[in-house]
Design a protein around this motif. Sequence first.
Motif, PDB file in Angstrom:
ATOM      1  N   LYS A   1       3.497 -41.910  -2.078  1.00 51.49           N
ATOM      2  CA  LYS A   1       4.899 -42.324  -2.050  1.00 51.49           C
ATOM      3  C   LYS A   1       5.109 -43.450  -1.059  1.00 51.49           C
ATOM      4  O   LYS A   1       4.445 -43.504  -0.027  1.00 51.49           O
TER       5      LYS A   1
ATOM      6  N   SER B   1       8.441 -45.736   0.958  1.00 54.09           N
ATOM      7  CA  SER B   1       9.862 -45.512   1.285  1.00 54.09           C
ATOM      8  C   SER B   1      10.688 -46.778   1.085  1.00 54.09           C
ATOM      9  O   SER B   1      11.709 -46.969   1.732  1.00 54.09           O
TER      10      SER B   1
ATOM     11  N   SER C   1      14.306 -45.787   0.124  1.00 53.65           N
ATOM     12  CA  SER C   1      14.908 -44.573   0.682  1.00 53.65           C
ATOM     13  C   SER C   1      16.375 -44.823   1.024  1.00 53.65           C
ATOM     14  O   SER C   1      16.764 -45.927   1.405  1.00 53.65           O
TER      15      SER C   1
ATOM     16  N   LYS D   1      18.673 -44.696  -1.232  1.00 55.05           N
ATOM     17  CA  LYS D   1      19.337 -45.119  -2.468  1.00 55.05           C
ATOM     18  C   LYS D   1      19.265 -43.996  -3.505  1.00 55.05           C
ATOM     19  O   LYS D   1      18.445 -43.084  -3.382  1.00 55.05           O
ATOM     20  N   THR D   2      20.141 -44.094  -4.519  1.00 57.95           N
ATOM     21  CA  THR D   2      20.193 -43.043  -5.548  1.00 57.95           C
ATOM     22  C   THR D   2      20.189 -43.661  -6.943  1.00 57.95           C
ATOM     23  O   THR D   2      20.924 -44.608  -7.213  1.00 57.95           O
ATOM     24  N   CYS D   3      19.365 -43.090  -7.784  1.00 62.79           N
ATOM     25  CA  CYS D   3      19.233 -43.547  -9.173  1.00 62.79           C
ATOM     26  C   CYS D   3      19.799 -42.471 -10.104  1.00 62.79           C
ATOM     27  O   CYS D   3      19.366 -41.319 -10.058  1.00 62.79           O
TER      28      CYS D   3
ATOM     29  N   SER E   1      12.787 -41.263 -13.311  1.00 66.08           N
ATOM     30  CA  SER E   1      12.971 -40.334 -12.182  1.00 66.08           C
ATOM     31  C   SER E   1      11.796 -40.396 -11.224  1.00 66.08           C
ATOM     32  O   SER E   1      11.964 -40.485 -10.009  1.00 66.08           O
TER      33      SER E   1
ATOM     34  N   LYS F   1      11.633 -41.663  -7.274  1.00 62.15           N
ATOM     35  CA  LYS F   1      11.149 -40.752  -6.220  1.00 62.15           C
ATOM     36  C   LYS F   1       9.920 -41.320  -5.512  1.00 62.15           C
ATOM     37  O   LYS F   1       9.773 -41.173  -4.303  1.00 62.15           O
TER      38      LYS F   1
ATOM     39  N   ALA G   1      13.668 -42.933  -3.330  1.00 57.04           N
ATOM     40  CA  ALA G   1      15.089 -42.791  -3.696  1.00 57.04           C
ATOM     41  C   ALA G   1      15.384 -41.378  -4.187  1.00 57.04           C
ATOM     42  O   ALA G   1      14.478 -40.640  -4.579  1.00 57.04           O
ATOM     43  N   ASP G   2      16.674 -41.021  -4.164  1.00 57.73           N
ATOM     44  CA  ASP G   2      17.112 -39.752  -4.765  1.00 57.73           C
ATOM     45  C   ASP G   2      17.454 -39.999  -6.232  1.00 57.73           C
ATOM     46  O   ASP G   2      17.723 -41.135  -6.635  1.00 57.73           O
ATOM     47  N   THR G   3      17.488 -38.927  -7.003  1.00 56.30           N
ATOM     48  CA  THR G   3      17.819 -39.082  -8.422  1.00 56.30           C
ATOM     49  C   THR G   3      18.927 -38.113  -8.820  1.00 56.30           C
ATOM     50  O   THR G   3      19.084 -37.044  -8.217  1.00 56.30           O
ATOM     51  N   LEU G   4      19.676 -38.529  -9.813  1.00 62.20           N
ATOM     52  CA  LEU G   4      20.760 -37.694 -10.331  1.00 62.20           C
ATOM     53  C   LEU G   4      20.602 -37.685 -11.852  1.00 62.20           C
ATOM     54  O   LEU G   4      20.531 -38.751 -12.465  1.00 62.20           O
TER      55      LEU G   4
END
Length: 338
Positions: free
Chosen positions: A51, A53, A56, A58-60, A76, A80, A84-87
């Motif tokens: 991984k 960063s 980091s 941020k959100t997708c 996704s 990651k 980043a975070d995912t929704l």
Amino acid sequence: MPDTGATELPFPANWHRRDLLELQCLRPDEIQTLLDTAQTLKDLTGGGRNKLSLLSGKTCANLFFENSTRTRSSFSLAAKRLGADTLEFSSAGSSVAKGETFVDTAKTIQAMGVDWVVTRHNTPGTPQLLARELDCSVLNAGDGAHEHPTQGLLDMLTIRQHRGGLEGLTVALVGDIAHSRTARSNLWGLKKMGAHVIVCGPPTLVSPRWAEIGFEVAHSLDEILPRCDVLNLLRIQFERQQARYFPSVHEYAALYAMNADRMRRAKQDILIMAPGPINRGVEITPEVADGPHSVILEQVTNGIAVRMAALWLLAGAADRQGSRHGESENPQTAPQAS
Ligand code: ASP
């Protein structure tokens, strides 16, 4: 999974786009940047095992109104892998069933603080609509039969890895050209990168008009086969067809399925590709799909690399430009590089 933490990655000077909507509008140098960045990120993540960063904080958000296996999960994972975070959003079970519009749903998701909306919808043009309405970046994960840009890019990356480049190669897209968004993204992308592209399939599924804009049109796979460096075997998009375009699947397969007999008549180093899902026995037989020339699973792996590149490049452009509907808070902000 090890986190390699901070990584310096110079941001490409030619990249200014904050959305990825189609390949038709991209310049060759922009496609080159996407492919080079994908390769760099693939290498930096050790083929996707480590991984970084870079993204980091941020959100997708994945906003899918159509089925997906590969594209959704690989967006996704790409997010990651870069921190980043995912929704995850699916129309089934959402307020869409209560009458909420597509744009209102997207704005609601955006209000949760997302940086990218990745969208798939059966109506062509929906990603363009969202890009006008939203402040965050929009990525097209497939809009009807229009385009599927990250699929086109991952196909080109896979070819490039095997052949070192795209220029001068003969690539045939075989099958349901009329209803395939994968075909359209490949057509534009490959042409811009200097490949000779053949569209091949039954006359009912391959318009002669492709010839008017520089593509070779063919209706016999057997005739073109000895010249092809790459075959990309497209699925018959039954879900998009309004009529019967050939008498039966059996007849289609007899003329267009890549099988062991046709492999014997192909170039010795031919690459066999398919965007997936594959229908074994229709466009490809199992011995070819699982055989030594098939790069179908490499395409899947490269999907993560291409999507990491797209997310990183769009975020970098958005960070530099600030809000698209107002003044930039900090126009000098460089993309997150650590
Ligand atoms: N997965 C690709 C797409 O969503 C190809 C296909 O479905 O046949 O367009």
